[in-house]
Motif scaffolding. Structure first.
Motif, PDB file in Angstrom:
ATOM      1  N   GLU A  30       0.825  -1.206   0.000  1.00  0.00           N
ATOM      2  CA  GLU A  30       0.000   0.000   0.000  1.00  0.00           C
ATOM      3  C   GLU A  30       0.860   1.257   0.000  1.00  0.00           C
ATOM      4  N   GLU A  31       1.894   1.218  -0.780  1.00  0.00           N
ATOM      5  CA  GLU A  31       2.718   2.387  -1.040  1.00  0.00           C
ATOM      6  C   GLU A  31       3.320   2.206  -2.430  1.00  0.00           C
ATOM      7  N   PRO A  32       3.683   3.300  -3.078  1.00  0.00           N
ATOM      8  CA  PRO A  32       4.161   3.178  -4.460  1.00  0.00           C
ATOM      9  C   PRO A  32       5.540   2.538  -4.538  1.00  0.00           C
ATOM     10  N   VAL A  33       5.604   1.364  -5.119  1.00  0.00           N
ATOM     11  CA  VAL A  33       6.879   0.698  -5.372  1.00  0.00           C
ATOM     12  C   VAL A  33       6.918   0.298  -6.839  1.00  0.00           C
ATOM     13  N   THR A  34       8.096   0.047  -7.339  1.00  0.00           N
ATOM     14  CA  THR A  34       8.236  -0.380  -8.724  1.00  0.00           C
ATOM     15  C   THR A  34       7.910  -1.860  -8.849  1.00  0.00           C
ATOM     16  N   LEU A  35       7.563  -2.260 -10.056  1.00  0.00           N
ATOM     17  CA  LEU A  35       7.301  -3.677 -10.300  1.00  0.00           C
ATOM     18  C   LEU A  35       8.553  -4.503 -10.034  1.00  0.00           C
ATOM     19  N   ALA A 285       6.749  19.048   0.649  1.00  0.00           N
ATOM     20  CA  ALA A 285       7.422  20.279   0.223  1.00  0.00           C
ATOM     21  C   ALA A 285       8.744  20.014  -0.483  1.00  0.00           C
ATOM     22  N   ILE A 286       9.360  18.860  -0.217  1.00  0.00           N
ATOM     23  CA  ILE A 286      10.641  18.570  -0.876  1.00  0.00           C
ATOM     24  C   ILE A 286      10.467  17.649  -2.084  1.00  0.00           C
ATOM     25  N   GLY A 287       9.202  17.508  -2.525  1.00  0.00           N
ATOM     26  CA  GLY A 287       8.991  16.881  -3.822  1.00  0.00           C
ATOM     27  C   GLY A 287       8.324  15.526  -3.844  1.00  0.00           C
ATOM     28  N   PHE A 288       7.859  15.033  -2.692  1.00  0.00           N
ATOM     29  CA  PHE A 288       7.246  13.712  -2.670  1.00  0.00           C
ATOM     30  C   PHE A 288       5.727  13.821  -2.607  1.00  0.00           C
ATOM     31  N   GLU A 289       5.054  12.783  -3.096  1.00  0.00           N
ATOM     32  CA  GLU A 289       3.603  12.742  -3.049  1.00  0.00           C
ATOM     33  C   GLU A 289       3.141  12.424  -1.624  1.00  0.00           C
ATOM     34  N   ARG A 290       1.865  12.751  -1.351  1.00  0.00           N
ATOM     35  CA  ARG A 290       1.337  12.526  -0.005  1.00  0.00           C
ATOM     36  C   ARG A 290       1.424  11.055   0.389  1.00  0.00           C
ATOM     37  N   HIS A 291       1.031  10.152  -0.530  1.00  0.00           N
ATOM     38  CA  HIS A 291       1.053   8.734  -0.162  1.00  0.00           C
ATOM     39  C   HIS A 291       2.477   8.245   0.085  1.00  0.00           C
ATOM     40  N   GLU A 292       3.453   8.822  -0.624  1.00  0.00           N
ATOM     41  CA  GLU A 292       4.845   8.460  -0.376  1.00  0.00           C
ATOM     42  C   GLU A 292       5.278   8.945   1.009  1.00  0.00           C
ATOM     43  N   ALA A 293       4.876  10.173   1.350  1.00  0.00           N
ATOM     44  CA  ALA A 293       5.238  10.741   2.651  1.00  0.00           C
ATOM     45  C   ALA A 293       4.647   9.918   3.791  1.00  0.00           C
ATOM     46  N   VAL A 294       3.382   9.558   3.655  1.00  0.00           N
ATOM     47  CA  VAL A 294       2.718   8.776   4.704  1.00  0.00           C
ATOM     48  C   VAL A 294       3.387   7.416   4.859  1.00  0.00           C
ATOM     49  N   ALA A 296       6.443   6.553   4.147  1.00  0.00           N
ATOM     50  CA  ALA A 296       7.780   6.689   4.737  1.00  0.00           C
ATOM     51  C   ALA A 296       7.697   6.978   6.232  1.00  0.00           C
ATOM     52  N   LEU A 297       6.751   7.798   6.642  1.00  0.00           N
ATOM     53  CA  LEU A 297       6.573   8.075   8.070  1.00  0.00           C
ATOM     54  C   LEU A 297       6.114   6.823   8.813  1.00  0.00           C
ATOM     55  N   ASN A 298       5.249   6.049   8.185  1.00  0.00           N
ATOM     56  CA  ASN A 298       4.825   4.793   8.808  1.00  0.00           C
ATOM     57  C   ASN A 298       6.011   3.862   9.024  1.00  0.00           C
ATOM     58  N   ALA A 299       6.912   3.841   8.042  1.00  0.00           N
ATOM     59  CA  ALA A 299       8.059   2.930   8.107  1.00  0.00           C
ATOM     60  C   ALA A 299       9.108   3.381   9.111  1.00  0.00           C
ATOM     61  N   THR A 300       9.096   4.665   9.473  1.00  0.00           N
ATOM     62  CA  THR A 300      10.123   5.204  10.377  1.00  0.00           C
ATOM     63  C   THR A 300       9.540   5.672  11.703  1.00  0.00           C
ATOM     64  N   ASP A 301       8.330   5.202  11.997  1.00  0.00           N
ATOM     65  CA  ASP A 301       7.667   5.554  13.258  1.00  0.00           C
ATOM     66  C   ASP A 301       7.550   7.065  13.431  1.00  0.00           C
ATOM     67  N   ALA A 304      10.522  12.285  10.670  1.00  0.00           N
ATOM     68  CA  ALA A 304      10.519  12.954   9.370  1.00  0.00           C
ATOM     69  C   ALA A 304      11.895  12.926   8.709  1.00  0.00           C
ATOM     70  N   GLU A 305      12.952  13.055   9.499  1.00  0.00           N
ATOM     71  CA  GLU A 305      14.302  13.055   8.928  1.00  0.00           C
ATOM     72  C   GLU A 305      14.637  11.684   8.336  1.00  0.00           C
ATOM     73  N   LEU A 306      14.352  10.629   9.099  1.00  0.00           N
ATOM     74  CA  LEU A 306      14.603   9.282   8.585  1.00  0.00           C
ATOM     75  C   LEU A 306      13.704   8.979   7.392  1.00  0.00           C
ATOM     76  N   ALA A 307      12.471   9.488   7.445  1.00  0.00           N
ATOM     77  CA  ALA A 307      11.545   9.267   6.334  1.00  0.00           C
ATOM     78  C   ALA A 307      12.073   9.903   5.056  1.00  0.00           C
ATOM     79  N   ALA A 308      12.613  11.116   5.175  1.00  0.00           N
ATOM     80  CA  ALA A 308      13.178  11.784   4.002  1.00  0.00           C
ATOM     81  C   ALA A 308      14.360  10.996   3.449  1.00  0.00           C
ATOM     82  N   ASN A 309      15.225  10.516   4.337  1.00  0.00           N
ATOM     83  CA  ASN A 309      16.372   9.721   3.890  1.00  0.00           C
ATOM     84  C   ASN A 309      15.912   8.458   3.173  1.00  0.00           C
ATOM     85  N   LEU A 310      14.870   7.826   3.716  1.00  0.00           N
ATOM     86  CA  LEU A 310      14.346   6.608   3.105  1.00  0.00           C
ATOM     87  C   LEU A 310      13.815   6.886   1.705  1.00  0.00           C
ATOM     88  N   LEU A 311      13.099   7.986   1.557  1.00  0.00           N
ATOM     89  CA  LEU A 311      12.535   8.324   0.253  1.00  0.00           C
ATOM     90  C   LEU A 311      13.628   8.643  -0.761  1.00  0.00           C
TER      91      LEU A 311
END
Length: 314
Positions: A30-35, A285-294, A296-301, A304-311
């Motif tokens: 339930e997040e955008p990943v490549t095939l 604000a740094i270029g990611f879609e809302r679903h990507e942001a959510v 990444a935040l879910n994955a990093t508890d 926000a900093e770790l989420a940005a690095n992950l993205l």
């Protein structure tokens, strides 16, 4: 996904499978990943856990439906495929969904054979389990009915789109009857187990049913009773006799019109998040879609900093 990142996530998953002696895994992406990321995981699971390990996916229903907004002239031709039997068109874009990659493309690839079935979500605005229309449209689009399981919510508290047990059993009976000669209806998946069958209307309906097995009552819990009530429809010796509704004019989605499909997904639900809006907005604000942001935040508890690095690593 980079190899180091993949291994960091895969290692604890593989350990969990071995520790718990799991016989299979349902991949609810339930997040955008490549095939390529999805098939990498599928390939690794198959290599590490063998041919008998069950791998399923849990797409929302719109992920299996071709986008009806394309005019006939815009629809790509169906390619010649090596696989025999009914297959979706891997070149036709689907309706919006949560996973980021094309499920028809996955199904038609060499990796499709590794998927046992698809636990398709007909709830939370992504599909409708109160009739056969959405399921029929998926089959009309080329999906084999034995590959498509109808996913439903088992309790009003589990999400939007709950269908009462009496009505649901009628829908399932029609699907089983309709697809008996086409390899069989794929079945039903319930989300979730712990509170299934615990609505007043469902319990009232269950009380009217004969759901004994081999002389032993299985009314030991609401959950078991809910499953047994479904089983009387799906596991009876002969498919229930049901009266089909008159079919309307057919389209390339079967008897479901493009307008009906559009109405199903007029307002696609945004991913819910427990994180403050400012954290989500900072990633947008740094270029990611809302679903990507959510995601990444879910994955990093919620960091926000770790989420940005992950993205940025993706």
């Amino acid at each position: 996904m980079k190899t180091a990142s993949f291994e960091a996530y895969y290692a604890p998953l593989a350990t969990l499978i071995r520790t718990r002696s799991l016989q299979g895994l349902d991949l609810d992406i339930e997040e955008p990943v490549t095939l390529s990321t999805a098939t990498r995981l599928i390939s690794r699971l198959r290599a590490d856990f063998g041919p008998d390990f069950i791998i399923t996916l849990a797409p929302v229903a719109t992920a299996l439906l071709p986008d009806p907004r394309l005019t006939p002239a815009q629809r790509p031709p169906r390619p010649m495929l090596a696989a025999s039997g009914s297959m979706p068109n891997p070149l036709h874009p689907t309706l919006p969904h949560l996973s980021g990659f094309s499920y028809p493309e996955l199904e038609c690839s060499v990796f499709g054979r590794e998927i046992s079935w698809y636990n398709t979500q007909f709830y939370c605005g992504w599909g409708d389990a109160s009739s056969t229309q959405g399921y029929d449209a998926i089959v009309a689009a080329g999906w084999h009915p034995s590959r498509v399981v109808m996913g439903v919510v088992t309790n009003l508290g589990n999400g939007a789109g709950h269908v009462g047990l009496r009505e649901l059993r009628g829908v399932l009976a029609r699907l089983r009857t309709k697809y008996t000669g086409q390899g069989g209806f794929g079945g039903v998946m319930g989300w979730e187990w712990f509170n299934s069958g615990q609505t007043e209307t469902d319990m009232t309906h269950i009380a009217t049913l004969d759901i004994n097995t081999s002389g032993q009552s299985i009314r030991s819990s609401p959950q078991a009773s809910w499953v047994a009530a479904i089983g009387t429809v799906l596991r009876s010796e002969a498919p229930p006799l049901v009266v089909e509704q008159p079919a309307g004019p057919a389209s390339f989605l079967g008897n479901v019109t493009s307008e009906q499909i559009r109405q199903m997904v007029t307002q696609l639900p945004e991913p819910s998040t427990p994180w403050p809006n400012e954290k989500v907005d900072s990633l947008i604000a740094i270029g990611f879609e809302r679903h990507e942001a959510v995601a990444a935040l879910n994955a990093t508890d919620g960091n926000a900093e770790l989420a940005a690095n992950l993205l940025f690593e993706q």
